[in-house]
Design a protein around this motif. Structure first.
Motif, short mmCIF file in Angstrom:
data_model
loop_
_atom_site.label_atom_id
_atom_site.label_comp_id
_atom_site.label_asym_id
_atom_site.label_seq_id
_atom_site.Cartn_x
_atom_site.Cartn_y
_atom_site.Cartn_z
N ALA A 196 0.84 -1.20 0.00
CA ALA A 196 0.00 0.00 0.00
C ALA A 196 0.88 1.24 0.00
CB ALA A 196 -0.92 0.01 1.22
N LEU A 197 0.49 2.22 -0.82
CA LEU A 197 1.19 3.50 -0.91
C LEU A 197 0.19 4.61 -0.65
CD1 LEU A 197 3.93 4.91 -1.80
CD2 LEU A 197 2.82 5.20 -4.02
N THR A 198 0.56 5.58 0.19
CA THR A 198 -0.29 6.72 0.51
C THR A 198 0.45 8.00 0.16
OG1 THR A 198 -1.34 5.51 2.32
CG2 THR A 198 -1.57 7.89 2.35
N ILE A 199 -0.23 8.89 -0.60
CA ILE A 199 0.37 10.17 -0.98
C ILE A 199 -0.62 11.29 -0.67
CG2 ILE A 199 1.59 8.99 -2.86
CD1 ILE A 199 -0.23 10.57 -4.81
N PRO A 200 -0.15 12.53 -0.50
CA PRO A 200 -1.08 13.65 -0.32
C PRO A 200 -1.96 13.81 -1.55
CG PRO A 200 1.15 14.30 0.32
CD PRO A 200 1.26 12.95 -0.34
N ARG A 201 -3.25 14.01 -1.33
CA ARG A 201 -4.18 14.14 -2.45
C ARG A 201 -4.01 15.48 -3.15
NH1 ARG A 201 -8.62 11.45 -3.96
NH2 ARG A 201 -8.74 10.21 -2.05
N PHE A 202 -3.64 16.53 -2.42
CA PHE A 202 -3.54 17.86 -3.01
C PHE A 202 -2.11 18.39 -2.89
CE2 PHE A 202 -7.77 17.39 -1.07
CZ PHE A 202 -8.54 17.40 -2.21
N GLY A 203 -1.61 19.01 -3.95
CA GLY A 203 -0.32 19.71 -3.90
C GLY A 203 0.90 18.83 -3.96
N PHE A 204 0.75 17.56 -4.31
CA PHE A 204 1.92 16.69 -4.37
C PHE A 204 2.84 17.14 -5.50
CE2 PHE A 204 4.36 12.98 -5.64
CZ PHE A 204 4.75 12.46 -4.42
N GLY A 205 4.09 17.36 -5.21
CA GLY A 205 5.06 17.84 -6.21
C GLY A 205 5.28 19.33 -6.12
N THR A 206 4.19 20.11 -5.96
CA THR A 206 4.34 21.55 -5.77
C THR A 206 4.58 21.89 -4.31
OG1 THR A 206 1.93 21.78 -5.55
CG2 THR A 206 2.88 22.05 -7.75
N GLY A 207 4.17 20.99 -3.43
CA GLY A 207 4.43 21.16 -2.01
C GLY A 207 5.23 19.97 -1.51
N SER A 208 4.60 19.18 -0.66
CA SER A 208 5.28 18.02 -0.09
C SER A 208 5.41 16.89 -1.10
CB SER A 208 4.51 17.52 1.14
OG SER A 208 5.02 16.29 1.58
N ARG A 209 6.53 16.18 -1.02
CA ARG A 209 6.71 14.94 -1.78
C ARG A 209 7.02 13.82 -0.79
NH1 ARG A 209 9.94 14.51 -7.25
NH2 ARG A 209 11.74 15.22 -6.05
N GLU A 210 6.16 13.65 0.17
CA GLU A 210 6.32 12.60 1.17
C GLU A 210 5.26 11.53 0.95
OE1 GLU A 210 6.56 13.79 5.20
OE2 GLU A 210 7.99 15.42 4.84
N VAL A 211 5.68 10.26 0.99
CA VAL A 211 4.75 9.15 0.82
C VAL A 211 4.94 8.16 1.96
CG1 VAL A 211 4.82 9.45 -1.69
CG2 VAL A 211 6.31 7.75 -0.60
N GLN A 212 3.89 7.37 2.19
CA GLN A 212 3.94 6.30 3.18
C GLN A 212 3.85 4.97 2.46
OE1 GLN A 212 4.13 6.43 6.57
NE2 GLN A 212 3.93 8.62 6.95
N LEU A 213 4.72 4.03 2.81
CA LEU A 213 4.72 2.72 2.16
C LEU A 213 4.62 1.61 3.18
CD1 LEU A 213 5.17 0.88 -0.38
CD2 LEU A 213 7.60 0.90 0.25
N THR A 214 3.73 0.66 2.90
CA THR A 214 3.67 -0.60 3.62
C THR A 214 3.76 -1.71 2.59
OG1 THR A 214 2.23 0.35 5.32
CG2 THR A 214 2.31 -2.04 5.17
N GLY A 215 4.71 -2.60 2.75
CA GLY A 215 4.92 -3.66 1.76
C GLY A 215 6.22 -3.46 1.02
N GLU A 216 6.16 -3.46 -0.32
CA GLU A 216 7.38 -3.34 -1.12
C GLU A 216 7.08 -2.59 -2.41
OE1 GLU A 216 11.17 -6.09 -2.57
OE2 GLU A 216 9.26 -7.05 -2.09
N ALA A 217 8.01 -1.72 -2.81
CA ALA A 217 7.82 -0.94 -4.04
C ALA A 217 9.16 -0.50 -4.59
CB ALA A 217 6.95 0.29 -3.78
N GLU A 218 9.22 -0.36 -5.91
CA GLU A 218 10.37 0.24 -6.57
C GLU A 218 10.00 1.65 -6.99
OE1 GLU A 218 13.49 -1.33 -9.77
OE2 GLU A 218 11.66 -0.59 -10.71
#
Length: 340
Positions: free
Chosen positions: A146-168
Motif C-alpha cells: 500500500a502506498l499513501t500520498i497527499p491528495r492535493f499539492g503533491f510535487g508543488t508542495g510536499s513529496r512525502e509518501v507512506q509505504l507498507t509492503g514493497e515498491a520500486e
C-alpha cells in the motif's frame, strides 16, 4: 456484504435528498476503500455540475428559528405567508432531513479526514501495479502493498509518501531539488533527490535497495544516530529492534525479480522461500521437517500463482505438497513433506 449504491444515490446525498436509511447505507458503503475513491470522484463530478449554489442565508436562518420555536411573533412579521398545518409539517420534515444530511456529511468528513487529504494505492496478493505520481515519478507496487500520498499539492508542495509492503521508485528530479521522502511504519525515513531504489517494509523489518543515484536513511526511533548514505549497489536493512545495517556491492537482480512475477533464489533456505511465498500470495506455507527447512535452492523461476512456484519447489526438492483449509482460518495452508 456491503451495499451496492449508484451514483444517483450519492448525488442525492450531496443534495440533501436521501433518507436516514440511505444515509446509513452510504456510511456502510464508505467502509470499503475502493468505494471511498469512487465517492470522491462522484463528488468532483457533482461539483462540476453544480458550480453555483447561493442559499438565502437570512431567510434560512429565520425559518430555522421559526421551526425551532425560538422566534416570537407571528410568521407574517418575518415576511412569511401563513401556511396550513399540513404544509408546515411537510416543511419541518424536509428541514430535519436536510439537517440530518448535513450532520451526516460533517461527521463523514471528520471520520474520513484521512481519505479526504490522502490518496491510497493498494495491491492484492499476487498483483503487481505501476503508478505514475503527479510529479511524474514512477512507483511499482509489489503484491500486498500500500502506498499513501497527499491528495492535493503533491510535487508543488510536499513529496512525502507512506509505504507498507514493497515498491520500486523511479524519482523525477525537480528544478528546485525538492526532496522525495518515503516513510515506513517502523519509522524508517528514506530521502532522495533523483534516483531509482526499492523499499521493502513488512512485519520482519525494512530494506532499501539502491539501483541509481544516492539516498539518505535514518531511523526515527534513534534520532541521535548519524544518517546512512547509500550508493548504487548498496542494500540497507532495518531490524525490528531499529538497528540499521549496510552491505555494499550487492546483486540487485534478486531484489527486482518480483516486478516480472519471478522468484530468484541464491542458495536460499527452504524456510525463507516458504516465507516469501506466504508474503506474495497470502497463504500459509509450512515446512514439516527441520532438515528440509535448512535445504537451499538456487535459480530463477517464473511464477504467476502460488501453484506455479510450489510445483517447481516440489520437483526440485522431491517433496509432497498437501493443501488444506483449517475451519478456523480463512487462508489456505500448504504443507511441504519430504518423500522418502
Amino acid at each position: 456484504m456491503k451495499p451496492l449504491l449508484s451514483k444517483q444515490t450519492i448525488w442525492h446525498l450531496f443534495e440533501g435528498k436521501t433518507s436516514p436509511l440511505q444515509n446509513t447505507l452510504v456510511q456502510e458503503w464508505l467502509e470499503e476503500p475502493g468505494n471511498q475513491e469512487l465517492y470522491f470522484q462522484w463528488l468532483e463530478e457533482w461539483e462540476r455540475e453544480n458550480t453555483q449554489f447561493k442559499p438565502n442565508v437570512e431567510q434560512a436562518y429565520l425559518r430555522s428559528l421559526e421551526l425551532a420555536g425560538l422566534r416570537s411573533g407571528s410568521s407574517s412579521e418575518a415576511g412569511f405567508t401563513p401556511e396550513t398545518p399540513v404544509r408546515s409539517l411537510g416543511n419541518r420534515i424536509r428541514f430535519y432531513q436536510w439537517a440530518a444530511a448535513c450532520i451526516f456529511l460533517l461527521l463523514g468528513t471528520y471520520l474520513l479526514r484521512d481519505f479526504w487529504f490522502y490518496k491510497h494505492y493498494e495491491t492484492g496478493y499476487g498483483e503487481v501495479r505501476t503508478i505514475l505520481l503527479p510529479d511524474n515519478s514512477r512507483v511499482s507496487l509489489n503484491a500486498h502493498s500500500a502506498l499513501t500520498i497527499p491528495r492535493f499539492g503533491f510535487g508543488t508542495g510536499s513529496r512525502e509518501v507512506q509505504l507498507t509492503g514493497e515498491a520500486e521508485f523511479a524519482i523525477q528530479h525537480l528544478p528546485d531539488n525538492r526532496r522525495f521522502i518515503v516513510r515506513t511504519p517502523d519509522q524508517l525515513e528514506v530521502q532522495v533527490l533523483g534516483t531509482e531504489f526499492i523499499v521493502y517494509s513488512r512485519e520482519r523489518g525494512s530494506k532499501v535497495v539502491l539501483n541509481q543515484g544516492k539516498v539518505q536513511l535514518r531511523s526515527l526511533t534513534n534520532l541521535k544516530a548519524q544518517p546512512v548514505v547509500m550508493v548504487p549497489g548498496d542494500v540497507a536493512t532495518l531490524s525490528m529492534k531499529g538497528q540499521l545495517t549496510l552491505r555494499h556491492q550487492q546483486p540487485l537482480s534478486t531484489h527486482q525479480a518480483w516486478k516480472h512475477h519471478r522468484f530468484m533464489f541464491e542458495n536460499t533456505p527452504v524456510s525463507e522461500i516458504a516465507y516469501q511465498i506466504s508474503e506474495q500470495f497470502g497463504v500459509n506455507v509450512v515446512v514439516s521437517d527441520s532438515t528440509l527447512a535448512r535445504r537451499t535452492v538456487g535459480g530463477t523461476f517464473q511464477a504467476n500463482t502460488v501453484d506455479d512456484v510450489l510445483r517447481v519447489i516440489a520437483d526440485i526438492l522431491n517433496v509432497r505438497i498437501t493443501r488444506t483449509i483449517q475451519p478456523d482460518q480463512s487462508v489456505e495452508t500448504f504443507v511441504l513433506t519430504p518423500v522418502h
